[in-house]
Design an enzyme around this catalytic site. Structure first.
Site, PDB file in Angstrom:
ATOM      1  N   CYS A 120       9.315 115.886 115.536  1.00 10.36           N
ATOM      2  CA  CYS A 120       8.092 115.432 116.221  1.00 10.36           C
ATOM      3  C   CYS A 120       7.939 113.925 116.061  1.00 10.36           C
ATOM      4  O   CYS A 120       7.663 113.210 117.030  1.00 10.36           O
ATOM      5  CB  CYS A 120       6.884 116.184 115.647  1.00 10.36           C
ATOM      6  SG  CYS A 120       5.329 115.790 116.455  1.00 10.36           S
ATOM      7  N   CYS A 206      -1.704 115.204 110.662  1.00 11.88           N
ATOM      8  CA  CYS A 206      -0.781 114.938 109.547  1.00 11.88           C
ATOM      9  C   CYS A 206      -1.378 113.991 108.508  1.00 11.88           C
ATOM     10  O   CYS A 206      -0.649 113.439 107.675  1.00 11.88           O
ATOM     11  CB  CYS A 206       0.530 114.358 110.077  1.00 11.88           C
ATOM     12  SG  CYS A 206       1.400 115.501 111.163  1.00 11.88           S
ATOM     13  N   CYS A 231       8.320 108.387 108.227  1.00  8.36           N
ATOM     14  CA  CYS A 231       8.386 109.057 109.524  1.00  8.36           C
ATOM     15  C   CYS A 231       9.617 108.662 110.323  1.00  8.36           C
ATOM     16  O   CYS A 231       9.777 109.084 111.451  1.00  8.36           O
ATOM     17  CB  CYS A 231       7.136 108.741 110.321  1.00  8.36           C
ATOM     18  SG  CYS A 231       6.833 106.980 110.455  1.00  8.36           S
TER      19      CYS A 231
HETATM   20  S1  SF4 Z   1       2.849 112.250 112.117  1.00  4.84           S
HETATM   21 FE1  SF4 Z   1       2.715 114.445 112.672  1.00  4.84          FE
HETATM   22  S2  SF4 Z   1       1.905 114.566 114.779  1.00  4.84           S
HETATM   23 FE2  SF4 Z   1       2.517 112.420 114.345  1.00  4.84          FE
HETATM   24  S3  SF4 Z   1       4.538 112.252 115.180  1.00  4.84           S
HETATM   25 FE3  SF4 Z   1       4.815 112.780 113.023  1.00  4.84          FE
HETATM   26  S4  SF4 Z   1       4.844 115.029 112.871  1.00  4.84           S
HETATM   27 FE4  SF4 Z   1       4.119 114.448 114.948  1.00  4.84          FE
END
Ligand code: SF4
Length: 247
Positions: A120, A206, A231
């Site tokens: 994601c 998140c 991330c």
């Molecule tokens: S923080 Fe959560 S909602 Fe945002 S891109 Fe990453 S997994 Fe997806």
């Protein structure tokens, strides 16, 4: 003229910090005129935005609207426009890639596994970031060493092998207290979620508020172990064994 005379709103130590920051940003602009600040619209990025849009080196500020941000975070874009008369450039994910991922895994798949969470983030953050950085020689971030276990060895500048350009972290040495002292002294706009227990703010599903004494990034992907909490935007960050404290 002394440093304190130049920045009368700041005490001596902060005025020195502010002067150093402006000198760093001017140096970045001289070396990489196409460098840009990748802003998450969090407190550190607002300090940098103020330095850039408030009369300092004229470098672009951009952000990634993942489609899952809090309304308060999106409101910061209006606050910047009002305060500085400037826009933050917004990059968004590829709509078809988002649709495919949601159709295949659901809208909350990130809670199911680290792999699905990273998938994601890849679609909503990393790919748009690649587009934002394409053709640039360098980028700037608001990361600080004291923020988390993954940022304890953060350098002021580095060769970002993940994205293939140079990367600057001009606030690497700053403490949380210094960030907030500058914000208050200079009246810099900020995300109101910071006043509700959110020191680090990402996508709404998140991110949670933290409890006293918790790591500053404990509210990010709180269901995962602390060493996976990046991330993909800062994939080069290394985990260190000492848990970073909030200063
Ligand atoms: S923080 Fe959560 S909602 Fe945002 S891109 Fe990453 S997994 Fe997806």
């Amino acid at each position: 003229m002394t440093t304190t005379d130049l920045y009368p709103e700041l005490d001596t130590a902060l005025a020195v910090r502010w002067r150093e920051l402006n000198a760093r940003l001017a140096d970045i602009q001289r070396r990489y005129p196409d460098a840009a600040l990748a802003s998450s619209l969090a407190a550190e990025d607002m300090v940098l935005t103020h330095a850039l849009y408030g009369g300092g080196p004229d470098l672009e500020v951009f952000t990634l609207d993942t489609g899952r941000l809090h309304a308060e975070t999106l409101g910061v874009l209006d606050a910047v426009r009002e305060r500085y008369g400037r826009e933050v450039t917004v990059y968004r994910p590829d709509a078809q890639a988002v649709e495919r991922h949601v159709a295949q895994h659901g809208a909350y798949a990130f809670y199911e596994s680290v792999d699905l969470r990273k998938a994601c983030c890849q679609i909503r953050k990393v790919e748009p970031l690649k587009r934002a950085l394409a053709g640039r020689g360098a980028w700037i971030t608001g990361q600080r060493r004291a923020q988390s276990t993954t940022r304890g060895e953060l350098p002021l500048e580095e060769d970002d092998k993940t994205f293939g350009l140079y990367k600057f972290n001009p606030l690497a040495e700053w403490s949380e207290e210094e960030v907030w002292s500058v914000i208050r002294a200079l009246g810099i706009p900020y995300n109101p979620l910071h006043d509700q227990g959110y020191p680090s703010i990402g996508c709404e599903p998140c991110t949670r508020a933290i409890r006293p004494g918790e790591d500053l990034r404990a509210g990010r992907w709180w269901w995962e172990s602390s060493d996976s909490k990046e991330c993909g935007l800062h994939a080069g960050n290394r985990v260190i064994s000492v848990v970073a404290r909030a200063e």
